[in-house]
Motif scaffolding. Structure first.
Motif, PDB file in Angstrom:
ATOM      1  N   THR A   1      -0.725   2.509   6.001  1.00  0.00           N
ATOM      2  CA  THR A   1      -0.997   3.837   5.442  1.00  0.00           C
ATOM      3  C   THR A   1      -1.303   4.840   6.547  1.00  0.00           C
ATOM      4  O   THR A   1      -0.991   6.026   6.420  1.00  0.00           O
TER       5      THR A   1
ATOM      6  N   ARG B   1       0.802  -1.214   0.000  1.00  0.00           N
ATOM      7  CA  ARG B   1       0.000   0.000   0.000  1.00  0.00           C
ATOM      8  C   ARG B   1       0.838   1.269   0.000  1.00  0.00           C
ATOM      9  O   ARG B   1       0.297   2.367  -0.098  1.00  0.00           O
ATOM     10  N   LEU B   2       2.152   1.161   0.141  1.00  0.00           N
ATOM     11  CA  LEU B   2       3.009   2.337   0.252  1.00  0.00           C
ATOM     12  C   LEU B   2       3.631   2.688  -1.087  1.00  0.00           C
ATOM     13  O   LEU B   2       4.156   1.821  -1.786  1.00  0.00           O
TER      14      LEU B   2
ATOM     15  N   VAL C   1       8.901   9.290   3.577  1.00  0.00           N
ATOM     16  CA  VAL C   1       8.417   9.925   4.803  1.00  0.00           C
ATOM     17  C   VAL C   1       8.713   9.057   6.022  1.00  0.00           C
ATOM     18  O   VAL C   1       9.157   9.552   7.069  1.00  0.00           O
ATOM     19  N   ILE C   2       8.477   7.749   5.912  1.00  0.00           N
ATOM     20  CA  ILE C   2       8.753   6.859   7.036  1.00  0.00           C
ATOM     21  C   ILE C   2      10.248   6.849   7.345  1.00  0.00           C
ATOM     22  O   ILE C   2      10.668   6.842   8.504  1.00  0.00           O
TER      23      ILE C   2
ATOM     24  N   THR D   1       3.131   9.847  10.318  1.00  0.00           N
ATOM     25  CA  THR D   1       4.542  10.217  10.233  1.00  0.00           C
ATOM     26  C   THR D   1       4.725  11.479   9.399  1.00  0.00           C
ATOM     27  O   THR D   1       5.546  12.339   9.729  1.00  0.00           O
ATOM     28  N   MET D   2       3.962  11.608   8.310  1.00  0.00           N
ATOM     29  CA  MET D   2       4.073  12.799   7.460  1.00  0.00           C
ATOM     30  C   MET D   2       3.734  14.070   8.250  1.00  0.00           C
ATOM     31  O   MET D   2       4.423  15.090   8.136  1.00  0.00           O
TER      32      MET D   2
ATOM     33  N   ASP E   1       5.569   7.696   0.420  1.00  0.00           N
ATOM     34  CA  ASP E   1       5.279   7.184   1.759  1.00  0.00           C
ATOM     35  C   ASP E   1       6.532   6.591   2.395  1.00  0.00           C
ATOM     36  O   ASP E   1       6.802   6.806   3.586  1.00  0.00           O
TER      37      ASP E   1
ATOM     38  N   ALA F   1       2.059   5.924   7.783  1.00  0.00           N
ATOM     39  CA  ALA F   1       2.688   6.883   6.883  1.00  0.00           C
ATOM     40  C   ALA F   1       2.065   8.269   7.013  1.00  0.00           C
ATOM     41  O   ALA F   1       2.767   9.289   7.020  1.00  0.00           O
ATOM     42  N   THR F   2       0.736   8.332   7.150  1.00  0.00           N
ATOM     43  CA  THR F   2       0.059   9.629   7.271  1.00  0.00           C
ATOM     44  C   THR F   2       0.451  10.332   8.561  1.00  0.00           C
ATOM     45  O   THR F   2       0.765  11.532   8.570  1.00  0.00           O
TER      46      THR F   2
END
Length: 422
Positions: A139, A9-10, A17-18, A145-146, A14, A142-143
């Motif tokens: 996901t 899914r990344l 960002v991680i 973390t962003m 993404d 990732a969001t």
């Protein structure tokens, strides 16, 4: 039996960002002080050495992740390229060492966020909250973390601009004590600063969840490392130029001192907020990375196989992450690990030593970078291990011995009853 897989899914963004969330953690808010105390302005040379070693290790991880885009990182690569024992050592030191790092990051966040008496409970709450975020899918990780990385980067840019604009920087501070502490001091500073880069491994451990991994993972690792290096160089030069060697070396919160030198005491609070969020970002990425490595180890019986279960709805290693969170909560409520995780540094360097050795064995179309980089990375890992405190090395060796003993018992039990699961 078919092994359940994680969902891809990344995207590349993404993954970048991680990686940034893993590297631009709370360490940057504190690491330059200790580095200045052992190397003076030579910390800039130490930063360059750390960056070179990190780049070599990153290219090895990128090359391996492109060939083996599954969960586990160097645990998987070591098993595939060097044998089961090499992979186990990489995975064991990573999981045990980084579990302690999770507790330290949680306590660091709480120390910046609340009064000291409430810190352990707030740290435990942070672990539970971030583990919950991870359990709802990568996901979400990732969001979150962003958001955290965006705020932290904004704080760091503001600190540098305010400090340099109003803090009377002196260029002579950058060169006046460049070699005064000798090359051993510079090597020590490289060891201190290297671990601020080490989060790019988190991208590789998430390899089973990245789309188009052969292209995306190498690009994400190198890009995240490059952005982090630019940030660290800017912060290091600004702190050294404005504060000078002596003030930087004695500071417990050098970036807060840098900001207040240029903009007054009102800047202390934004820096504390930035440090707290950076600790949360590192903790979030750590939980995700350890969970995936534990998943890979459990699939092969190197950890209890029950940890290999993947939640069917959100496609995450739910049992591994819940178990990790439970252990970290116990640690933050019972032990102060902020000054007792030197073996984590030992484990990180062993992890990347094995990654470089594994990448050395690759050939043909799987080879993306020259072997000289892997050789340099391996030598760099060994040199940086030698600069660690003796107690850190001793504890690290002890952790390895415990792991070897554990695996020997597991293998003996498996030989007695091949049908039994760990």
């Amino acid at each position: 039996m078919t092994v359940a897989g994680l969902a891809r899914r990344l995207g590349t963004g993404d993954a970048i960002v991680i990686g940034l969330g893993s590297m631009i953690g709370a360490g940057i808010f504190a690491a330059f002080g200790p580095a200045a105390s052992v190397a003076g302005s030579g910390l800039l040379i130490g930063l360059a050495i750390a960056a070179v070693v990190a780049f070599c290790n990153a290219t090895s991880s990128a090359q391996l992740a492109a060939q083996y885009p599954l969960s586990g990182g160097t645990y998987l690569y070591g098993r595939e390229r060097l044998g089961d024992w090499a992979g186990f050592l990489a995975g064991w030191t990573f999981v045990i060492g980084k579990t302690a790092s999770c507790a330290a990051m949680a306590l660091t966040f709480a120390t910046y966020a609340v009064p000291a008496g409430a810190a352990p409970w707030v740290a435990a709450a942070a672990v539970i909250a971030l583990a919950t975020v991870n359990c709802f899918g990568v996901t979400r990780t990732a969001t979150a973390t962003m958001v955290i990385v965006s705020v932290v980067l904004a704080v760091l840019v503001a600190v540098v601009v305010v400090g340099v604009a109003g803090g009377d920087p002196d260029a002579s501070n950058l060169t006046g004590d460049l070699l005064g502490h000798g090359w051993y001091g510079i090597a020590q500073s490289a060891g201190l600063l290297f671990f601020a880069f080490a989060g790019y491994a988190r991208i590789a451990t998430l390899g089973e969840e990245v789309r188009d991994p052969r292209r995306a993972i190498p690009r994400a690792i190198v890009t995240a490392l490059g952005i982090t290096l630019v940030v660290y160089v800017a912060v290091g030069i600004a702190a050294l130029a404005v504060l000078g060697v002596d003030d930087l070396a004695s500071s417990r919160s050098p970036l807060a001192d840098l900001a207040t030198a240029g903009g007054g005491s009102g800047w202390a609070t934004p820096v504390r907020v930035g440090a707290a969020l950076a600790a949360l970002g590192a903790l979030l990425a750590l939980i995700a990375g350890i969970g995936r490595t534990a998943l890979a180890m459990a699939r092969n019986g190197d950890l209890p196989r029950a940890l290999s279960r993947i939640a069917p709805r959100h496609h995450v290693p739910l049992r591994a992450e819940v178990s990790l969170a439970a252990v970290v909560v116990v640690l933050v409520l019972t032990v102060d690990l902020r000054d007792a995780i030197g073996f984590s540094s030992f484990g990180v360097l062993l992890y990347y030593l094995i990654a470089n050795a594994a990448a050395w064995t690759q050939g043909g179309h799987d080879r993306r970078y020259p072997r000289a980089l892997q050789a340099l990375g391996a030598v760099g890992c060994v040199v940086l291990v030698a600069t660690l405190p003796v107690m850190s090395i001793a504890v690290g060796v002890g952790v390895v011995i415990v792991g070897v003993g554990y695996r020997m018992v597991v293998l003996r039990l498996a030989r007695r009853d091949p049908a039994a699961e760990v």
